[in-house]
Write a protein that holds these residues in place. Structure first.
Motif, PDB file in Angstrom:
ATOM      1  N   UNK A  38       0.853  -1.187   0.000  1.00 41.44           N
ATOM      2  CA  UNK A  38       0.000   0.000   0.000  1.00 41.44           C
ATOM      3  C   UNK A  38       0.888   1.235   0.000  1.00 41.44           C
ATOM      4  N   UNK A  39       0.659   2.129  -0.950  1.00 45.16           N
ATOM      5  CA  UNK A  39       1.449   3.353  -1.040  1.00 45.16           C
ATOM      6  C   UNK A  39       1.841   3.634  -2.472  1.00 45.16           C
ATOM      7  N   UNK A  40       2.400   4.793  -2.688  1.00 44.36           N
ATOM      8  CA  UNK A  40       2.826   5.167  -4.023  1.00 44.36           C
ATOM      9  C   UNK A  40       4.114   5.974  -3.922  1.00 44.36           C
ATOM     10  N   UNK A  41       4.774   6.142  -5.062  1.00 45.60           N
ATOM     11  CA  UNK A  41       6.009   6.898  -5.062  1.00 45.60           C
ATOM     12  C   UNK A  41       6.792   6.666  -6.335  1.00 45.60           C
ATOM     13  N   UNK A  42       7.945   7.312  -6.413  1.00 40.02           N
ATOM     14  CA  UNK A  42       8.708   7.284  -7.660  1.00 40.02           C
ATOM     15  C   UNK A  42       9.361   5.938  -7.945  1.00 40.02           C
ATOM     16  N   UNK A  43       9.319   5.004  -6.997  1.00 41.26           N
ATOM     17  CA  UNK A  43       9.923   3.685  -7.200  1.00 41.26           C
ATOM     18  C   UNK A  43       8.924   2.637  -7.670  1.00 41.26           C
ATOM     19  N   UNK A  44       7.680   3.034  -7.894  1.00 42.78           N
ATOM     20  CA  UNK A  44       6.655   2.016  -8.153  1.00 42.78           C
ATOM     21  C   UNK A  44       6.958   1.178  -9.397  1.00 42.78           C
ATOM     22  N   UNK A  45       7.298   1.807 -10.505  1.00 39.36           N
ATOM     23  CA  UNK A  45       7.551   1.044 -11.736  1.00 39.36           C
ATOM     24  C   UNK A  45       8.702   0.059 -11.530  1.00 39.36           C
ATOM     25  N   UNK A  46       9.743   0.497 -10.860  1.00 42.31           N
ATOM     26  CA  UNK A  46      10.892  -0.379 -10.599  1.00 42.31           C
ATOM     27  C   UNK A  46      10.482  -1.547  -9.704  1.00 42.31           C
ATOM     28  N   UNK A  47       9.679  -1.285  -8.692  1.00 40.46           N
ATOM     29  CA  UNK A  47       9.258  -2.335  -7.773  1.00 40.46           C
ATOM     30  C   UNK A  47       8.323  -3.325  -8.456  1.00 40.46           C
ATOM     31  N   UNK A  48       7.445  -2.814  -9.308  1.00 40.70           N
ATOM     32  CA  UNK A  48       6.549  -3.707 -10.040  1.00 40.70           C
ATOM     33  C   UNK A  48       7.331  -4.654 -10.951  1.00 40.70           C
ATOM     34  N   UNK A  49       8.442  -4.172 -11.494  1.00 42.52           N
ATOM     35  CA  UNK A  49       9.274  -5.022 -12.347  1.00 42.52           C
ATOM     36  C   UNK A  49       9.947  -6.139 -11.544  1.00 42.52           C
ATOM     37  N   UNK A  50      10.204  -5.877 -10.257  1.00 46.20           N
ATOM     38  CA  UNK A  50      10.833  -6.884  -9.402  1.00 46.20           C
ATOM     39  C   UNK A  50       9.835  -7.910  -8.886  1.00 46.20           C
ATOM     40  N   UNK A  51       8.571  -7.538  -8.856  1.00 39.70           N
ATOM     41  CA  UNK A  51       7.565  -8.348  -8.178  1.00 39.70           C
ATOM     42  C   UNK A  51       7.331  -9.671  -8.894  1.00 39.70           C
ATOM     43  N   UNK A  52       7.232 -10.724  -8.092  1.00 43.57           N
ATOM     44  CA  UNK A  52       6.883 -12.027  -8.631  1.00 43.57           C
ATOM     45  C   UNK A  52       5.427 -12.345  -8.341  1.00 43.57           C
TER      46      UNK A  52
END
Length: 413
Positions: free
Chosen positions: A273-287
């Protein structure tokens, strides 16, 4: 005796994060105690609290930037306009940007004390954001501290210098030590300072070489969690881990996601839960099993996520001061997995599991918390150890600080 208190914050109210939720609880509890409270906050994304006067202030901000870059207009003109609307007994700034300088101007114009709370450990960003944090340190050193001196027109109560190096990550390089010097300069221009964490005041005192009239006042979480959490959790299979906060690099959500992927727990979920400038990078890491819900507005929506979760995961290390999420997890009787030994408020061995800050240790911690017996034991720990921090106690502690500040000799610029 009833006090007229102005509370100033640069962050969008109340949706920006933990500081906003802490301020929201302060406002409610001070008003409940019979004090006249005024919130001075950005005019963007503002939800006006009930039973509190609100003064919406223009902010320097570009839509799409992280919300913590919002800066209230700290000009002399703005301070005079506010002074025409209301008179206060004390001003209380809660962020070290425009709100800090504007509070100093109000204190000078109205001849009242200025209290400041250090919520954020800016020195803790250098290990994860070395370049951006260095620019931030220079901004504080060149802009904020100078603007504060101009706005307050007061001589500092003491000098501030670079503290000695220590093994701590947030005090072992030049820029992090510069941050503590800047925070010392801020303390020198306020009448009284507080922080939710003792280590913040200790590091500032190391930079100034003397006591700073500092008081530790832990944050408290409003009672927004409803009953029935245990029944909800029993209704579904698998283990649901929860992470709440800004998707910023210093929060180390990348380590949390990698740890979840590594743990490979059948049927488990990681809800972010949350948002920020790292979201796209984190989504790419997510399994598989990782879900992003974005930012949620209102404490009730956040509370729902605590009720649906089995454990809270906090990956930040040597950055957070006193995360509100820990207190909110406690209100929901939610076990906590964390890795920063400086975090103590709201935590105990009976209700939380601390591991080393590396990815493998966090993964092992998740595997342990996925064991039903261990989860039940940690939840039951809330019956054995009272880790709650009561909002009324927090408000009363702030009132004592305001009264203490009011008794100090007045200083003139």
């Amino acid at each position: 005796m009833s006090l007229s208190v102005a509370i100033l914050i640069d962050d969008f109210f109340p949706t920006s994060g933990g500081i906003g939720r802490s301020v929201q609880t302060q406002l409610e509890e001070l008003a409940a105690l019979g004090h006249d409270v005024t919130l001075i906050a950005p005019d963007r994304h503002l939800h006006r609290p009930a039973n509190v006067r609100t003064i919406a202030c223009p902010t320097i901000y570009r839509e799409g930037w992280p919300s913590h870059l919002s800066v209230l207009h700290p000009t002399e003109r703005r301070a005079k306009l506010i002074s025409k609307q209301a008179r206060f007994d004390v001003v209380h700034s809660q962020t070290e940007r425009g709100a800090l300088v504007l509070a100093a101007r109000l204190a000078r114009l109205q001849g009242i004390p200025h209290v400041h709370t250090f919520h954020a450990n800016i020195a803790g960003t250098h290990s994860t954001l070395p370049v951006a944090a260095a620019f931030g340190s220079l901004s504080y050193e060149v802009l904020v501290t100078r603007a504060l001196a101009i706005g307050s027109k007061r001589p500092p109560r003491f000098a501030s210098s670079l503290p000695p190096k220590t093994p701590e990550p947030d005090n072992n390089n030049f820029f992090s030590r510069m941050d503590w010097r800047s925070l010392g300069w801020i303390a020198a221009h306020a009448d009284v300072v507080t922080s939710p964490a003792r280590y913040m005041l200790d590091n500032i005192e190391a930079a100034v070489g003397q006591p700073i009239r500092g008081t530790v006042i832990p944050n408290a979480s409003a009672e927004t969690i409803v009953d029935g959490a245990a029944e909800r959790r029993m209704e579904r299979p698998g283990t649901r881990f929860l992470s709440i906060g800004r998707l910023a690099k210093e929060k180390r959500l990348d380590v949390v996601i990698r740890a979840f992927n590594r743990a490979n727990i059948p049927g488990a979920e990681l809800v972010i839960v949350g948002d920020g400038d790292q979201r796209a990078r984190l989504e790419a890491l997510a399994g598989p099993g990782v879900r992003f819900l974005g930012a949620l507005s209102g404490r009730e929506a956040v509370a729902e996520q605590y009720l649906e979760a089995d454990a809270l995961v906090l990956g930040s290390y040597r950055f957070d001061v006193q995360p509100m999420v820990i207190l909110e997890a406690g209100a929901a009787r939610l076990p906590v997995l964390y890795c920063d030994d400086r975090l103590t408020a709201g935590l105990s061995r009976e209700t939380a599991l601390r591991v080393a800050p590396d990815m493998q240790s966090l993964a092992l911690g998740m595997q342990k918390l996925a064991e039903p017996d261990r989860l039940r034991k940690l939840r039951a720990g809330y019956d054995e150890v009272d880790v709650r921090l009561r909002p009324e106690d927090m408000a009363k502690a702030y009132v004592r600080v305001y009264e203490k500040a009011g008794r100090l000799p007045k200083r003139h610029g």
